[in-house]
Design a protein around this motif. Structure first.
Motif, PDB file in Angstrom:
ATOM      1  N   TYR A 164     -25.018  -8.737  16.054  1.00 48.89           N
ATOM      2  CA  TYR A 164     -23.771  -8.971  16.789  1.00 48.89           C
ATOM      3  C   TYR A 164     -22.600  -9.132  15.828  1.00 48.89           C
ATOM      4  O   TYR A 164     -21.515  -8.585  16.045  1.00 48.89           O
ATOM      5  N   TYR A 165     -22.860  -9.890  14.798  1.00 46.10           N
ATOM      6  CA  TYR A 165     -21.796 -10.103  13.808  1.00 46.10           C
ATOM      7  C   TYR A 165     -21.405  -8.786  13.151  1.00 46.10           C
ATOM      8  O   TYR A 165     -20.219  -8.486  12.953  1.00 46.10           O
ATOM      9  N   ARG A 166     -22.440  -7.946  12.868  1.00 49.51           N
ATOM     10  CA  ARG A 166     -22.158  -6.654  12.236  1.00 49.51           C
ATOM     11  C   ARG A 166     -21.373  -5.745  13.160  1.00 49.51           C
ATOM     12  O   ARG A 166     -20.398  -5.095  12.772  1.00 49.51           O
ATOM     13  N   VAL A 167     -21.809  -5.725  14.475  1.00 52.06           N
ATOM     14  CA  VAL A 167     -21.105  -4.860  15.439  1.00 52.06           C
ATOM     15  C   VAL A 167     -19.671  -5.320  15.626  1.00 52.06           C
ATOM     16  O   VAL A 167     -18.729  -4.499  15.718  1.00 52.06           O
ATOM     17  N   MET A 168     -19.524  -6.658  15.735  1.00 51.25           N
ATOM     18  CA  MET A 168     -18.173  -7.174  15.907  1.00 51.25           C
ATOM     19  C   MET A 168     -17.297  -6.824  14.720  1.00 51.25           C
ATOM     20  O   MET A 168     -16.123  -6.448  14.866  1.00 51.25           O
ATOM     21  N   LYS A 169     -17.907  -6.940  13.573  1.00 53.57           N
ATOM     22  CA  LYS A 169     -17.112  -6.618  12.397  1.00 53.57           C
ATOM     23  C   LYS A 169     -16.793  -5.124  12.358  1.00 53.57           C
ATOM     24  O   LYS A 169     -15.671  -4.712  11.966  1.00 53.57           O
ATOM     25  N   GLU A 170     -17.776  -4.308  12.770  1.00 54.22           N
ATOM     26  CA  GLU A 170     -17.516  -2.866  12.806  1.00 54.22           C
ATOM     27  C   GLU A 170     -16.447  -2.541  13.845  1.00 54.22           C
ATOM     28  O   GLU A 170     -15.593  -1.669  13.644  1.00 54.22           O
ATOM     29  N   ALA A 171     -16.517  -3.254  15.013  1.00 53.18           N
ATOM     30  CA  ALA A 171     -15.508  -3.027  16.047  1.00 53.18           C
ATOM     31  C   ALA A 171     -14.117  -3.394  15.548  1.00 53.18           C
ATOM     32  O   ALA A 171     -13.135  -2.690  15.783  1.00 53.18           O
ATOM     33  N   GLU A 172     -14.092  -4.543  14.850  1.00 49.30           N
ATOM     34  CA  GLU A 172     -12.797  -4.950  14.304  1.00 49.30           C
ATOM     35  C   GLU A 172     -12.304  -3.934  13.281  1.00 49.30           C
ATOM     36  O   GLU A 172     -11.107  -3.601  13.229  1.00 49.30           O
ATOM     37  N   ALA A 173     -13.270  -3.458  12.502  1.00 42.94           N
ATOM     38  CA  ALA A 173     -12.879  -2.464  11.490  1.00 42.94           C
ATOM     39  C   ALA A 173     -12.425  -1.178  12.161  1.00 42.94           C
ATOM     40  O   ALA A 173     -11.421  -0.560  11.750  1.00 42.94           O
ATOM     41  N   ASN A 174     -13.170  -0.729  13.214  1.00 43.06           N
ATOM     42  CA  ASN A 174     -12.784   0.478  13.926  1.00 43.06           C
ATOM     43  C   ASN A 174     -11.427   0.311  14.620  1.00 43.06           C
ATOM     44  O   ASN A 174     -10.637   1.258  14.736  1.00 43.06           O
ATOM     45  N   LYS A 175     -11.244  -0.915  15.108  1.00 44.83           N
ATOM     46  CA  LYS A 175      -9.951  -1.188  15.748  1.00 44.83           C
ATOM     47  C   LYS A 175      -8.804  -1.062  14.757  1.00 44.83           C
ATOM     48  O   LYS A 175      -7.732  -0.564  15.081  1.00 44.83           O
ATOM     49  N   LEU A 176      -9.087  -1.515  13.566  1.00 46.40           N
ATOM     50  CA  LEU A 176      -8.042  -1.399  12.533  1.00 46.40           C
ATOM     51  C   LEU A 176      -7.850   0.058  12.121  1.00 46.40           C
ATOM     52  O   LEU A 176      -6.756   0.477  11.705  1.00 46.40           O
ATOM     53  N   LYS A 177      -8.939   0.856  12.241  1.00 51.59           N
ATOM     54  CA  LYS A 177      -8.830   2.270  11.869  1.00 51.59           C
ATOM     55  C   LYS A 177      -8.193   3.117  12.975  1.00 51.59           C
ATOM     56  O   LYS A 177      -7.837   4.286  12.729  1.00 51.59           O
ATOM     57  N   LEU A 178      -8.091   2.554  14.181  1.00 49.92           N
ATOM     58  CA  LEU A 178      -7.590   3.363  15.295  1.00 49.92           C
ATOM     59  C   LEU A 178      -6.066   3.503  15.214  1.00 49.92           C
ATOM     60  O   LEU A 178      -5.304   2.815  15.889  1.00 49.92           O
ATOM     61  N   THR A 179      -5.650   4.429  14.362  1.00 44.49           N
ATOM     62  CA  THR A 179      -4.211   4.743  14.179  1.00 44.49           C
ATOM     63  C   THR A 179      -4.028   6.242  14.388  1.00 44.49           C
ATOM     64  O   THR A 179      -4.956   7.052  14.195  1.00 44.49           O
ATOM     65  N   PRO A 180      -2.851   6.679  14.732  1.00 43.25           N
ATOM     66  CA  PRO A 180      -2.609   8.119  14.924  1.00 43.25           C
ATOM     67  C   PRO A 180      -2.888   8.946  13.671  1.00 43.25           C
ATOM     68  O   PRO A 180      -3.447  10.031  13.746  1.00 43.25           O
TER      69      PRO A 180
END
Length: 357
Positions: free
Chosen positions: A293-309
């Motif tokens: 869960y911690y890994r997924v959350m961190k990946e989600a946070e990382a993906n969220k940060l990567k979600l740029t145009p």
């Protein structure tokens, strides 16, 4: 015969006329010695004791004396004593234990059956301090009154108030004690110097026909007792077998219970071991899940940060560049969106998410 011998014969002395006096002296001397022996020699019997001065009282007896038929208060102890011959009479009286045997005592039972006691022995003693009083009241033959005659009376009283069954069998063992109590009671009241120690009675003689009936009854009673004894032995054996069976059953039950407890303990041990393993597994899975869960959350946070145009445009370009297929036709421009339209679309999505947050 010569002349000398004849002269000696003629000169021999002749008996003197006074020789009869010597014989008289000898006779008187013998009579005196006889009288002295009769008077001075200690008497051991009552007949000779009346003629002697010196007499002997044996051990276990006391000496009592009469003078002119009157009982004297003088009581002598064992040993040698003096008395006046012919005037004073002497009699030894026993003061130790003595046994009077009363024989042939007939009596009739309550049912009218005549029986006879062959012998009853009475052990008694005359106390030394009561010798004078007892002899004064009842004479030398005091035991005739208080033992011999009294036993006859008490036995007849006892038989007349009890049946033959009671006298011969049921209460025979009590006769001695009852006779002793009866004799001692009267002696204590009227002749306190007489002490009754014990009374022993023999089995009475009963008619032969009745005796045979008693023997038959005794045989039947013996058979009953034997049967009862056999029954008791059988009951004891059955009880013993029952106890043995119960003991065996209890032993087996205890062994079975011990085995069952042992198995239960083994099961409990396995159960506890399984619970420990399950707990360890749950804790391990929980740790893994938390880590995932911690890994997924961190990946989600990382993906969220990567979600740029810019990042999405780069990924889009990489995907188009890697595509080895080229499509031709009128509809192709509709599939490939304009990069600017795609960028505007992504910007709208990003703004909505920011507003929701």
């Amino acid at each position: 015969m010569d002349t000398r011998t004849q002269q000696q014969t003629e000169r021999a002395p002749r008996p003197s006329p006074g020789g009869g006096g010597f014989s008289a002296i000898v006779t008187v001397l013998i009579a005196f010695l006889s009288f002295a022996a009769l008077v001075l020699v200690p008497a051991f019997s009552t007949a000779s004791g009346n003629f002697s001065i010196l007499h002997q009282v044996p051990e276990g007896y006391v000496g009592v004396y009469w003078r002119g038929g009157a009982l004297l208060k003088t009581i002598t102890n064992p040993g040698f004593h003096l008395k006046m011959p012919l005037i004073t009479q002497f009699e030894p009286i026993q003061v130790t234990l003595q046994t009077d045997k009363v024989k042939d005592i007939p009596c009739g039972t309550k049912g009218g059956v005549m029986i006879s006691f062959e012998k009853i022995e009475v052990v008694n003693r005359l106390q030394k301090d009561y010798v004078y009083e007892t002899l004064l009241n009842y004479g030398i033959q005091y035991d005739n009154t208080w033992i011999y005659d009294k036993i006859h009376h008490e036995i007849n009283q006892f038989c007349s108030s009890h049946t033959l069954q009671q006298v011969y069998i049921d209460m025979f063992d009590q006769i001695g004690e009852k006779m002793k109590d009866a004799l001692q009671g009267d002696c204590t009241q009227y002749a306190p110097g007489i002490e009754i120690i014990s009374v022993r009675a023999t089995k009475p003689t009963i008619p032969r026909s009745i005796k045979r009936n008693f023997e038959l009854m005794e045989e039947e009673r013996t058979k009953v007792l034997i049967a009862m004894e056999k029954q008791r032995v059988a009951e004891k054996e059955a009880e013993t077998e029952k106890k043995i069976a119960l003991t065996e059953a209890e032993k087996k039950a205890q062994v079975s219970r011990i085995f069952m407890e042992q198995k239960l303990m083994e099961k409990d041990s396995v159960k506890m071991q399984q619970q420990i393993e399950n707990q360890m597994y749950l804790e391990r899975e929980k740790i893994l899940a938390d880590a995932n869960y911690y890994r997924v959350m961190k990946e989600a946070e990382a993906n969220k940060l990567k979600l740029t145009p810019q990042y999405l445009e780069l990924k889009f370009i990489d995907a188009i560049a890697n595509n080895s297929k080229i499509f031709f036709g009128d509809k192709v421009p509709n599939m490939l969106f304009d990069q600017r339209l795609l960028g505007n679309f992504l910007n709208d999505i990003t703004k909505k998410r920011n507003l929701e947050m």
